[in-house]
Write a protein that holds these residues in place. Structure first.
Motif, short mmCIF file in Angstrom:
data_model
loop_
_atom_site.label_atom_id
_atom_site.label_comp_id
_atom_site.label_asym_id
_atom_site.label_seq_id
_atom_site.Cartn_x
_atom_site.Cartn_y
_atom_site.Cartn_z
N VAL A 29 12.85 -6.19 1.20
CA VAL A 29 13.33 -6.31 -0.13
C VAL A 29 14.83 -5.93 0.11
O VAL A 29 15.31 -4.95 0.64
CB VAL A 29 12.65 -4.92 -1.10
CG1 VAL A 29 13.48 -5.19 -2.15
CG2 VAL A 29 11.23 -5.19 -1.32
N HIS A 83 2.96 -4.32 -3.59
CA HIS A 83 1.89 -3.53 -3.21
C HIS A 83 0.65 -3.93 -3.53
O HIS A 83 -0.10 -4.07 -2.63
CB HIS A 83 2.24 -1.85 -3.64
CG HIS A 83 1.12 -1.09 -3.23
ND1 HIS A 83 -0.23 -0.94 -3.94
CD2 HIS A 83 0.90 -0.15 -2.18
CE1 HIS A 83 -0.65 -0.11 -3.27
NE2 HIS A 83 -0.25 0.26 -2.13
N VAL A 95 9.26 3.64 4.78
CA VAL A 95 10.31 2.52 4.38
C VAL A 95 11.23 2.83 5.51
O VAL A 95 11.49 3.77 5.94
CB VAL A 95 10.94 3.03 2.98
CG1 VAL A 95 12.23 2.47 3.00
CG2 VAL A 95 9.82 3.11 1.84
N ALA A 129 14.61 -3.86 -6.72
CA ALA A 129 13.47 -4.10 -6.93
C ALA A 129 13.01 -2.89 -8.03
O ALA A 129 13.17 -1.59 -7.41
CB ALA A 129 12.54 -4.20 -5.97
N THR A 185 9.84 4.82 -3.79
CA THR A 185 9.34 4.37 -2.51
C THR A 185 7.99 4.65 -2.60
O THR A 185 7.01 4.57 -1.60
CB THR A 185 10.05 5.39 -1.48
OG1 THR A 185 9.70 6.56 -1.82
CG2 THR A 185 11.49 4.96 -1.20
N LEU A 203 15.49 0.00 -3.51
CA LEU A 203 14.09 0.42 -4.23
C LEU A 203 14.34 1.37 -5.39
O LEU A 203 14.89 2.35 -5.14
CB LEU A 203 13.38 1.10 -3.06
CG LEU A 203 13.30 0.15 -1.86
CD1 LEU A 203 12.58 1.16 -0.99
CD2 LEU A 203 12.38 -1.05 -2.17
N CYS A 220 8.08 -1.02 3.82
CA CYS A 220 8.92 -1.66 3.26
C CYS A 220 10.04 -1.79 4.16
O CYS A 220 10.48 -0.60 4.59
CB CYS A 220 9.12 -1.30 1.95
SG CYS A 220 10.46 -2.19 0.90
N GLN A 242 8.19 -4.48 -10.20
CA GLN A 242 8.22 -5.42 -9.02
C GLN A 242 7.62 -4.89 -7.68
O GLN A 242 6.84 -5.60 -6.85
CB GLN A 242 9.74 -5.81 -8.56
CG GLN A 242 10.36 -6.46 -9.71
CD GLN A 242 11.96 -6.80 -9.60
OE1 GLN A 242 12.48 -5.92 -9.44
NE2 GLN A 242 12.26 -8.23 -9.65
N LEU A 243 7.80 -3.58 -7.19
CA LEU A 243 7.20 -2.92 -6.16
C LEU A 243 5.92 -2.70 -6.14
O LEU A 243 5.19 -2.94 -5.22
CB LEU A 243 8.28 -1.56 -5.87
CG LEU A 243 9.38 -1.74 -5.54
CD1 LEU A 243 10.11 -0.39 -5.45
CD2 LEU A 243 9.59 -2.44 -4.33
N GLU A 244 5.46 -2.31 -7.36
CA GLU A 244 4.09 -2.32 -7.62
C GLU A 244 3.16 -3.49 -7.66
O GLU A 244 2.16 -3.89 -6.86
CB GLU A 244 3.71 -1.37 -9.11
CG GLU A 244 2.37 -1.30 -9.55
CD GLU A 244 1.98 -0.79 -10.69
OE1 GLU A 244 0.55 -0.51 -11.02
OE2 GLU A 244 2.92 -0.52 -11.32
N ASP A 287 5.16 3.29 -3.64
CA ASP A 287 4.16 2.18 -3.36
C ASP A 287 3.86 1.99 -1.84
O ASP A 287 2.93 1.25 -1.23
CB ASP A 287 4.41 1.02 -3.98
CG ASP A 287 4.22 1.10 -5.29
OD1 ASP A 287 2.89 1.59 -5.98
OD2 ASP A 287 5.00 0.79 -6.12
#
Length: 160
Positions: free
Chosen positions: A68, A81, A111, A72, A105, A102, A94, A76-78, A107
């Motif tokens: 990414v 995932h 990272v 996000a 974090t 982000l 990620c 969007q991150l969900e 999800d």
């Protein structure tokens, strides 16, 4: 059985010399494979290859990886995932140039921040649910270890 994941070193404009004992990625990979670990190598010099969520294998374990490079939102991150989970991912990674990309974090298990010049004070390993790791300098090899229960830890090898 423990699953292992290794990230390749990033480019670094600050690196100006040649270490006397530079670990080769293949040496570190072999070291963990000899211990019976599944190993996944990520090329952090080319995040574009991970912009589309993808499933990569570390032994028989499915690792969901996405890069990414924009802000996000949590939603969007969900969605990222969920896309990886529906494809069978058991662990979630990620890759970001900086943590500020982000909203959360939560999800991800891991990272990996690729530009440590963007390190944010007060943020580091163990933020929320994720294990946050900064990519190693050129000439070093970073290793992220995930147990079968998705418990992460990390290590940087300057030599073997």
């Amino acid at each position: 059985m423990t699953s292992w994941m290794r990230c390749a070193p990033r480019s670094s404009p600050r690196w100006t010399g040649t270490p006397t004992s530079v670990p080769r990625r293949s040496d570190v990979r072999s070291f963990y494979e000899e211990k019976g670990a599944g190993v996944l190598t990520l090329n952090l010099d080319d995040l574009a290859r991970y912009e589309k969520p993808r499933i990569l294998m570390a032994g028989d374990r499915k690792i969901g990886v996405v890069a990414v490079d924009y802000y996000a939102s949590a939603r969007q991150l969900e969605k990222l995932h969920d896309e990886l989970a529906s494809a069978g991912a058991e662990s979630f990674v990620c890759l970001v140039p900086r943590l500020s990309c982000l909203a959360s974090t939560d999800d991800f298990n891991v990272v990996i921040v690729t530009d440590d010049d963007q390190a944010e004070p007060g943020r580091g390993e163990g933020e929320g649910n994720a294990h946050i790791v900064y990519a190693p300098e050129r000439g070093q090899v970073g290793v992220v270890l995930l147990t079968s229960l998705n418990v992460p830890s990390s290590k940087v090898y300057a030599s073997l």
